[in-house]
Write a protein that holds these residues in place. Structure first.
Motif, PDB file in Angstrom:
ATOM      1  N   ILE A  79      -0.489  11.939  -6.465  1.00 14.74           N
ATOM      2  CA  ILE A  79      -1.549  12.771  -7.032  1.00 14.74           C
ATOM      3  C   ILE A  79      -2.152  13.689  -5.979  1.00 14.74           C
ATOM      4  CG2 ILE A  79      -3.854  12.714  -8.104  1.00 14.74           C
ATOM      5  CD1 ILE A  79      -2.839  10.381  -9.746  1.00 14.74           C
ATOM      6  N   THR A  80      -2.477  13.130  -4.806  1.00 11.14           N
ATOM      7  CA  THR A  80      -3.131  13.934  -3.770  1.00 11.14           C
ATOM      8  C   THR A  80      -2.144  14.598  -2.816  1.00 11.14           C
ATOM      9  OG1 THR A  80      -3.349  12.077  -2.212  1.00 11.14           O
ATOM     10  CG2 THR A  80      -5.152  12.414  -3.815  1.00 11.14           C
ATOM     11  N   GLY A  81      -0.904  14.080  -2.755  1.00 12.50           N
ATOM     12  CA  GLY A  81       0.092  14.618  -1.825  1.00 12.50           C
ATOM     13  C   GLY A  81      -0.156  14.200  -0.383  1.00 12.50           C
ATOM     14  N   ARG A  82      -1.063  13.260  -0.159  1.00 13.79           N
ATOM     15  CA  ARG A  82      -1.385  12.822   1.201  1.00 13.79           C
ATOM     16  C   ARG A  82      -0.538  11.607   1.583  1.00 13.79           C
ATOM     17  NH1 ARG A  82      -7.411  12.837  -0.664  1.00 13.79           N
ATOM     18  NH2 ARG A  82      -7.944  15.027  -0.444  1.00 13.79           N
ATOM     19  N   ASP A  83      -0.078  11.607   2.839  1.00 19.50           N
ATOM     20  CA  ASP A  83       0.666  10.462   3.361  1.00 19.50           C
ATOM     21  C   ASP A  83      -0.295   9.314   3.634  1.00 19.50           C
ATOM     22  OD1 ASP A  83       3.049  11.873   3.280  1.00 19.50           O
ATOM     23  OD2 ASP A  83       2.988  12.409   5.410  1.00 19.50           O
TER      24      ASP A  83
ATOM     25  N   ILE B  76       0.818  -1.227   0.000  1.00 24.39           N
ATOM     26  CA  ILE B  76       0.000   0.000   0.000  1.00 24.39           C
ATOM     27  C   ILE B  76       0.848   1.271   0.000  1.00 24.39           C
ATOM     28  CG2 ILE B  76      -1.975  -1.156   1.071  1.00 24.39           C
ATOM     29  CD1 ILE B  76      -1.129   0.296   3.716  1.00 24.39           C
ATOM     30  N   ASP B  77       2.092   1.184  -0.404  1.00 23.73           N
ATOM     31  CA  ASP B  77       2.983   2.352  -0.422  1.00 23.73           C
ATOM     32  C   ASP B  77       2.374   3.470  -1.274  1.00 23.73           C
ATOM     33  OD1 ASP B  77       4.534   0.457   0.833  1.00 23.73           O
ATOM     34  OD2 ASP B  77       6.160   0.497  -0.633  1.00 23.73           O
ATOM     35  N   GLY B  78       2.138   4.626  -0.656  1.00 23.89           N
ATOM     36  CA  GLY B  78       1.622   5.784  -1.374  1.00 23.89           C
ATOM     37  C   GLY B  78       0.134   5.732  -1.680  1.00 23.89           C
ATOM     38  N   ALA B  79      -0.569   4.725  -1.179  1.00 18.61           N
ATOM     39  CA  ALA B  79      -2.020   4.637  -1.424  1.00 18.61           C
ATOM     40  C   ALA B  79      -2.741   5.691  -0.586  1.00 18.61           C
ATOM     41  CB  ALA B  79      -2.532   3.243  -1.082  1.00 18.61           C
ATOM     42  N   ASP B  80      -3.829   6.227  -1.120  1.00 11.49           N
ATOM     43  CA  ASP B  80      -4.627   7.239  -0.421  1.00 11.49           C
ATOM     44  C   ASP B  80      -5.963   6.617  -0.016  1.00 11.49           C
ATOM     45  OD1 ASP B  80      -6.244   9.362   0.404  1.00 11.49           O
ATOM     46  OD2 ASP B  80      -5.419  10.742  -1.082  1.00 11.49           O
ATOM     47  N   PHE B  81      -6.154   6.430   1.312  1.00  8.88           N
ATOM     48  CA  PHE B  81      -7.359   5.815   1.872  1.00  8.88           C
ATOM     49  C   PHE B  81      -8.309   6.863   2.473  1.00  8.88           C
ATOM     50  CE2 PHE B  81      -4.426   2.254   1.813  1.00  8.88           C
ATOM     51  CZ  PHE B  81      -5.225   1.160   1.529  1.00  8.88           C
ATOM     52  N   THR B  82      -8.220   8.117   2.051  1.00 13.70           N
ATOM     53  CA  THR B  82      -9.074   9.172   2.598  1.00 13.70           C
ATOM     54  C   THR B  82     -10.544   8.774   2.500  1.00 13.70           C
ATOM     55  OG1 THR B  82      -7.471  10.872   1.965  1.00 13.70           O
ATOM     56  CG2 THR B  82      -9.725  11.610   2.386  1.00 13.70           C
TER      57      THR B  82
ATOM     58  N   LYS C 197      -4.038  -3.369  10.779  1.00 15.05           N
ATOM     59  CA  LYS C 197      -3.072  -4.156  10.003  1.00 15.05           C
ATOM     60  C   LYS C 197      -2.425  -3.296   8.923  1.00 15.05           C
ATOM     61  CE  LYS C 197      -5.782  -8.110   9.620  1.00 15.05           C
ATOM     62  NZ  LYS C 197      -6.215  -9.268   8.828  1.00 15.05           N
ATOM     63  N   LEU C 198      -3.240  -2.479   8.254  1.00 15.87           N
ATOM     64  CA  LEU C 198      -2.708  -1.618   7.198  1.00 15.87           C
ATOM     65  C   LEU C 198      -1.745  -0.574   7.752  1.00 15.87           C
ATOM     66  CD1 LEU C 198      -5.880  -1.142   4.970  1.00 15.87           C
ATOM     67  CD2 LEU C 198      -3.822  -2.454   4.414  1.00 15.87           C
ATOM     68  N   CYS C 199      -2.014  -0.098   8.967  1.00 13.64           N
ATOM     69  CA  CYS C 199      -1.120   0.890   9.576  1.00 13.64           C
ATOM     70  C   CYS C 199       0.279   0.321   9.800  1.00 13.64           C
ATOM     71  CB  CYS C 199      -1.711   1.399  10.892  1.00 13.64           C
ATOM     72  SG  CYS C 199      -2.971   2.676  10.638  1.00 13.64           S
ATOM     73  N   LYS C 200       0.389  -0.979  10.004  1.00 15.96           N
ATOM     74  CA  LYS C 200       1.702  -1.608  10.190  1.00 15.96           C
ATOM     75  C   LYS C 200       2.505  -1.601   8.891  1.00 15.96           C
ATOM     76  CE  LYS C 200       0.205  -4.574  13.961  1.00 15.96           C
ATOM     77  NZ  LYS C 200      -0.096  -5.942  14.390  1.00 15.96           N
ATOM     78  N   LEU C 201       1.822  -1.518   7.765  1.00 19.23           N
ATOM     79  CA  LEU C 201       2.479  -1.530   6.454  1.00 19.23           C
ATOM     80  C   LEU C 201       2.611  -0.148   5.825  1.00 19.23           C
ATOM     81  CD1 LEU C 201       0.251  -4.364   4.895  1.00 19.23           C
ATOM     82  CD2 LEU C 201       2.520  -4.668   5.908  1.00 19.23           C
ATOM     83  N   ALA C 202       1.804   0.806   6.322  1.00 16.50           N
ATOM     84  CA  ALA C 202       1.636   2.095   5.642  1.00 16.50           C
ATOM     85  C   ALA C 202       2.906   2.931   5.609  1.00 16.50           C
ATOM     86  CB  ALA C 202       0.515   2.884   6.314  1.00 16.50           C
ATOM     87  N   LYS C 203       3.214   3.405   4.395  1.00 18.79           N
ATOM     88  CA  LYS C 203       4.314   4.349   4.203  1.00 18.79           C
ATOM     89  C   LYS C 203       4.127   5.016   2.851  1.00 18.79           C
ATOM     90  CE  LYS C 203       7.449   0.853   2.340  1.00 18.79           C
ATOM     91  NZ  LYS C 203       8.705   0.144   2.526  1.00 18.79           N
ATOM     92  N   GLY C 204       4.805   6.112   2.673  1.00 17.11           N
ATOM     93  CA  GLY C 204       4.772   6.800   1.389  1.00 17.11           C
ATOM     94  C   GLY C 204       3.717   7.879   1.300  1.00 17.11           C
ATOM     95  N   THR C 205       3.793   8.632   0.219  1.00 16.48           N
ATOM     96  CA  THR C 205       2.886   9.744  -0.065  1.00 16.48           C
ATOM     97  C   THR C 205       2.306   9.549  -1.451  1.00 16.48           C
ATOM     98  OG1 THR C 205       4.270  11.208   1.266  1.00 16.48           O
ATOM     99  CG2 THR C 205       2.753  12.265  -0.281  1.00 16.48           C
ATOM    100  N   ASN C 206       0.999   9.743  -1.576  1.00 17.54           N
ATOM    101  CA  ASN C 206       0.370   9.586  -2.880  1.00 17.54           C
ATOM    102  C   ASN C 206       0.818  10.715  -3.800  1.00 17.54           C
ATOM    103  OD1 ASN C 206      -2.025  10.135  -4.885  1.00 17.54           O
ATOM    104  ND2 ASN C 206      -2.163   7.996  -4.255  1.00 17.54           N
TER     105      ASN C 206
ATOM    106  N   THR D 153      -3.923   9.133   5.900  1.00 12.84           N
ATOM    107  CA  THR D 153      -5.230   8.809   5.339  1.00 12.84           C
ATOM    108  C   THR D 153      -5.880   7.617   6.042  1.00 12.84           C
ATOM    109  OG1 THR D 153      -4.408   7.355   3.563  1.00 12.84           O
ATOM    110  CG2 THR D 153      -4.576   9.729   3.081  1.00 12.84           C
ATOM    111  N   LEU D 154      -5.040   6.817   6.728  1.00 11.31           N
ATOM    112  CA  LEU D 154      -5.543   5.667   7.503  1.00 11.31           C
ATOM    113  C   LEU D 154      -5.725   6.015   8.978  1.00 11.31           C
ATOM    114  CD1 LEU D 154      -3.357   2.838   5.941  1.00 11.31           C
ATOM    115  CD2 LEU D 154      -5.863   2.930   5.922  1.00 11.31           C
ATOM    116  N   PHE D 155      -5.434   7.248   9.362  1.00 14.10           N
ATOM    117  CA  PHE D 155      -5.490   7.693  10.765  1.00 14.10           C
ATOM    118  C   PHE D 155      -4.626   6.805  11.657  1.00 14.10           C
ATOM    119  CE2 PHE D 155      -9.550   9.157   8.940  1.00 14.10           C
ATOM    120  CZ  PHE D 155      -9.411  10.520   9.180  1.00 14.10           C
ATOM    121  N   CYS D 156      -3.433   6.496  11.191  1.00 11.03           N
ATOM    122  CA  CYS D 156      -2.504   5.683  11.982  1.00 11.03           C
ATOM    123  C   CYS D 156      -1.950   6.493  13.139  1.00 11.03           C
ATOM    124  CB  CYS D 156      -1.352   5.183  11.114  1.00 11.03           C
ATOM    125  SG  CYS D 156      -1.876   4.129   9.742  1.00 11.03           S
ATOM    126  N   PRO D 157      -1.762   5.832  14.300  1.00 10.14           N
ATOM    127  CA  PRO D 157      -1.198   6.564  15.457  1.00 10.14           C
ATOM    128  C   PRO D 157       0.251   6.972  15.230  1.00 10.14           C
ATOM    129  CG  PRO D 157      -1.647   4.247  16.006  1.00 10.14           C
ATOM    130  CD  PRO D 157      -2.073   4.469  14.591  1.00 10.14           C
TER     131      PRO D 157
END
Length: 149
Positions: free
Chosen positions: A137-141, A109-115, A126-135, A145-149
């Motif tokens: 197109i939207t410029g969102r991390d 999910i690198d750079g995916a935007d889940f807004t 589970k996704l927060c454990k994998l989440a990294k990168g910036t989309n 977008t997953l509201f990870c702590p």
């Protein structure tokens, strides 16, 4: 009417297609405009949807295991009960998608935007454990977008 269309250069809009319950293992839909199409309960294992416009598409209960969804536009799509195990969602746009009960085990999910994507809380964790990168197109991390702590 045809000459007016040709003269003014109007392009026809994409027609929504139905692939419900189809077996489309390793199918290539890369770069296609599939707006509002339906793949409900379709077997799309290892299919290629990279750079495709999947805005408003229904993947309800579809098997997208190991599918390539890199840079796909999945805004407002239905992924409820979909199996996205080991799917590549690098730089995908999932804004406003409905993904309750979707499974993302081992997904990239690198750079995916889940807004505004509706996810079960256990999948979100589970996704927060994998989440990294910036989309790009939207410029969102992805983490934001997953509201990870």
């Amino acid at each position: 009417m045809i000459s007016i269309t040709a003269t003014l250069g109007f392009a026809p809009t994409a027609l929504a297609l139905e692939y419900n319950k189809e077996i489309l293992v390793e199918a290539d839909f890369s770069g296609r405009d599939l707006t509002d199409s339906s793949f409900t309960k379709a077997n799309l294992r290892q299919s290629n949807f990279s750079h495709a416009n999947l805005n408003g598409v229904s993947f309800f209960a579809a098997n997208l295991e190991s599918a390539n969804l890199e840079a796909a536009d999945l805004r407002n799509s239905t992924l409820d009960s979909a199996r996205l195990v080991r799917a590549n969602l690098t730089n995908a746009l999932l804004e406003g998608a409905f993904a309750a009960n979707a499974r993302f085990d081992g997904a990239i999910i690198d750079g995916a935007d889940f807004t505004d994507t509706l996810l079960r809380s256990d999948e979100q964790k589970k996704l927060c454990k994998l989440a990294k990168g910036t989309n790009p197109i939207t410029g969102r991390d992805t983490r934001d977008t997953l509201f990870c702590p």
